[in-house]
Design an enzyme around this catalytic site. Structure first.
Site, mmCIF file in Angstrom:
data_model
loop_
_atom_site.group_PDB
_atom_site.id
_atom_site.type_symbol
_atom_site.label_atom_id
_atom_site.label_comp_id
_atom_site.label_asym_id
_atom_site.label_seq_id
_atom_site.Cartn_x
_atom_site.Cartn_y
_atom_site.Cartn_z
ATOM 1 N N CYS A 26 -10.995 3.152 -0.625
ATOM 2 C CA CYS A 26 -9.553 3.346 -0.395
ATOM 3 C C CYS A 26 -9.260 2.662 0.929
ATOM 4 O O CYS A 26 -10.051 2.781 1.874
ATOM 5 C CB CYS A 26 -9.252 4.842 -0.317
ATOM 6 S SG CYS A 26 -7.630 5.255 0.375
ATOM 7 N N CYS A 64 -4.551 -1.658 -1.812
ATOM 8 C CA CYS A 64 -4.593 -0.265 -2.252
ATOM 9 C C CYS A 64 -5.450 -0.226 -3.514
ATOM 10 O O CYS A 64 -5.107 -0.878 -4.510
ATOM 11 C CB CYS A 64 -3.164 0.189 -2.555
ATOM 12 S SG CYS A 64 -3.043 1.839 -3.256
ATOM 13 N N ASP A 96 0.871 -1.184 0.000
ATOM 14 C CA ASP A 96 0.000 0.000 0.000
ATOM 15 C C ASP A 96 0.906 1.232 0.000
ATOM 16 O O ASP A 96 2.100 1.130 0.282
ATOM 17 C CB ASP A 96 -0.914 0.017 1.234
ATOM 18 C CG ASP A 96 -1.850 1.234 1.253
ATOM 19 O OD1 ASP A 96 -2.444 1.538 0.196
ATOM 20 O OD2 ASP A 96 -1.966 1.906 2.293
ATOM 21 N N SER A 97 0.301 2.380 -0.277
ATOM 22 C CA SER A 97 1.068 3.625 -0.244
ATOM 23 C C SER A 97 1.510 3.969 1.177
ATOM 24 O O SER A 97 2.421 4.772 1.354
ATOM 25 C CB SER A 97 0.207 4.768 -0.774
ATOM 26 O OG SER A 97 -0.917 4.947 0.079
ATOM 27 N N TYR A 109 -0.551 8.031 -2.970
ATOM 28 C CA TYR A 109 -0.586 7.633 -4.375
ATOM 29 C C TYR A 109 -1.725 8.360 -5.112
ATOM 30 O O TYR A 109 -1.678 8.519 -6.318
ATOM 31 C CB TYR A 109 -0.852 6.127 -4.504
ATOM 32 C CG TYR A 109 0.337 5.215 -4.302
ATOM 33 C CD1 TYR A 109 1.582 5.696 -3.908
ATOM 34 C CD2 TYR A 109 0.207 3.846 -4.515
ATOM 35 C CE1 TYR A 109 2.654 4.842 -3.724
ATOM 36 C CE2 TYR A 109 1.274 2.983 -4.341
ATOM 37 C CZ TYR A 109 2.494 3.477 -3.944
ATOM 38 O OH TYR A 109 3.546 2.617 -3.767
ATOM 39 N N GLY A 110 -2.754 8.723 -4.345
ATOM 40 C CA GLY A 110 -3.991 9.216 -4.960
ATOM 41 C C GLY A 110 -3.831 10.408 -5.888
ATOM 42 O O GLY A 110 -4.620 10.576 -6.819
ATOM 43 N N HIS A 151 -7.361 3.230 3.289
ATOM 44 C CA HIS A 151 -7.224 4.085 4.477
ATOM 45 C C HIS A 151 -8.578 4.391 5.134
ATOM 46 O O HIS A 151 -8.652 4.633 6.339
ATOM 47 C CB HIS A 151 -6.581 5.428 4.099
ATOM 48 C CG HIS A 151 -5.095 5.366 3.858
ATOM 49 N ND1 HIS A 151 -4.557 4.826 2.717
ATOM 50 C CD2 HIS A 151 -4.050 5.792 4.609
ATOM 51 C CE1 HIS A 151 -3.225 4.921 2.781
ATOM 52 N NE2 HIS A 151 -2.898 5.509 3.918
HETATM 53 N N1 DGL Z 1 -4.751 3.387 0.301
HETATM 54 C C1 DGL Z 1 -4.681 3.653 -1.091
HETATM 55 C C2 DGL Z 1 -5.958 3.271 -1.822
HETATM 56 O O1 DGL Z 1 -6.618 2.340 -1.391
HETATM 57 C C3 DGL Z 1 -4.020 4.930 -1.542
HETATM 58 C C4 DGL Z 1 -4.295 6.179 -0.782
HETATM 59 C C5 DGL Z 1 -3.321 7.241 -1.228
HETATM 60 O O2 DGL Z 1 -2.117 7.015 -1.042
HETATM 61 O O3 DGL Z 1 -3.744 8.257 -1.797
HETATM 62 O O4 DGL Z 1 -6.299 3.836 -2.824
#
Ligand code: DGL
Length: 255
Positions: free
Chosen positions: A179, A69, A6-7, A38-39, A181
């Site tokens: 996501c 992710c 994951d990021s 990553y978004g 998170h």
């Molecule tokens: N947790 C990641 C996802 O499910 C990426 C969140 C991010 O880094 O912007 O998309």
């Protein structure tokens, strides 16, 4: 060994489901905190990072890799499946279960900009939600808050209000946590939003898919997290986000 990436710490929401189903299987999780989020990255940047993390996990002996992710899944999973010999399990916004659950015919998708702009996401909507109204919303502040371990309080409430106002006004009754998170903010979302709103989180479904793969039982069933960021900070986050997990954390340097 199960490889997870994951990021940042969002994948812990998936790891806790995997550990509860498969406590005897070794896990190596890479949190690419140096590159988080990553978004807001371009699709080629996300692909490049995902490939670098995959190469590392395979060199470490990963038998299956979980993209914990949504952004990496939307951008990279088709490439990875075509180029590597091991199975990949990805995570994508739960449009199908949301479509089955909605009574109002309007669903909200909370996800990253990278996920919402992906062809794979557009195909998901076209396949499962053709007759529904789908309101999408990038939520970058949610990732920032979770990466700081802030799960309650005025900043969280303001971000929830900002990101859900339009979809609630449109009549959405199911919100997709698209996501990894965001499940850490589910208690705050549930407390803040009307009681009829239902949430879709796909972490437990991912864990069930991982459990279907034959994996070696090793005497070393430990879970370890390698971060490209600051191990002290990430250790602190592990304790506050997933206190139930026994997981070591150390630094990883990748080119
Ligand atoms: N947790 C990641 C996802 O499910 C990426 C969140 C991010 O880094 O912007 O998309």
């Amino acid at each position: 060994m199960i490889g997870i990436l994951d990021s940042g710490v969002g994948g812990l929401s998936v790891l806790r489901e995997i550990r509860s189903l498969l406590p005897q299987t070794a896990v190596t999780y890479i949190g690419d905190n140096a590159w988080c989020p990553y978004g807001n990255k371009t699709h080629p940047q996300i692909l490049q990072r995902t490939v670098a993390l995959t190469d590392f996990l395979i060199a470490q002996g990963a038998e299956v890799i979980v993209l914990a992710c949504n952004s990496a899944t939307i951008v990279a999973i088709e490439f990875l499946r075509a180029h590597y010999p091991i199975p990949f399990i990805g995570m994508e916004p739960g449009v199908k279960p949301a479509a089955l659950l909605t009574k109002s015919g309007t669903i909200g998708v909370l996800a990253t900009e990278a996920s919402l702009s992906g062809d794979k996401f557009h195909r998901l909507v076209a396949t499962h939600a053709r007759n529904l109204r789908v309101i999408t919303q990038p939520c970058p502040k949610f990732v920032e808050l979770v990466e700081q371990g802030i799960l309650t309080g005025p900043e969280v409430e303001a971000a929830i209000d900002e990101y859900t106002e339009q979809m609630l006004a449109a009549g959405a009754d199911v919100l997709i946590l698209g996501c990894s998170h965001y499940p850490f903010l589910r208690p705050a979302l549930a407390a803040r939003l009307p009681a009829n709103i239902q949430f879709i989180d796909t972490g437990d479904a991912i864990a069930r898919r991982v459990a279907q793969h034959p994996l070696s039982l090793s005497p070393d069933s430990k879970a370890r997290l390698l971060t490209t960021g600051q191990p002290d900070q990430v250790t602190h986050l592990i304790h506050s986000l997933t206190p139930e997990l026994q997981i070591s954390c150390s630094a990883l340097t990748l080119p």
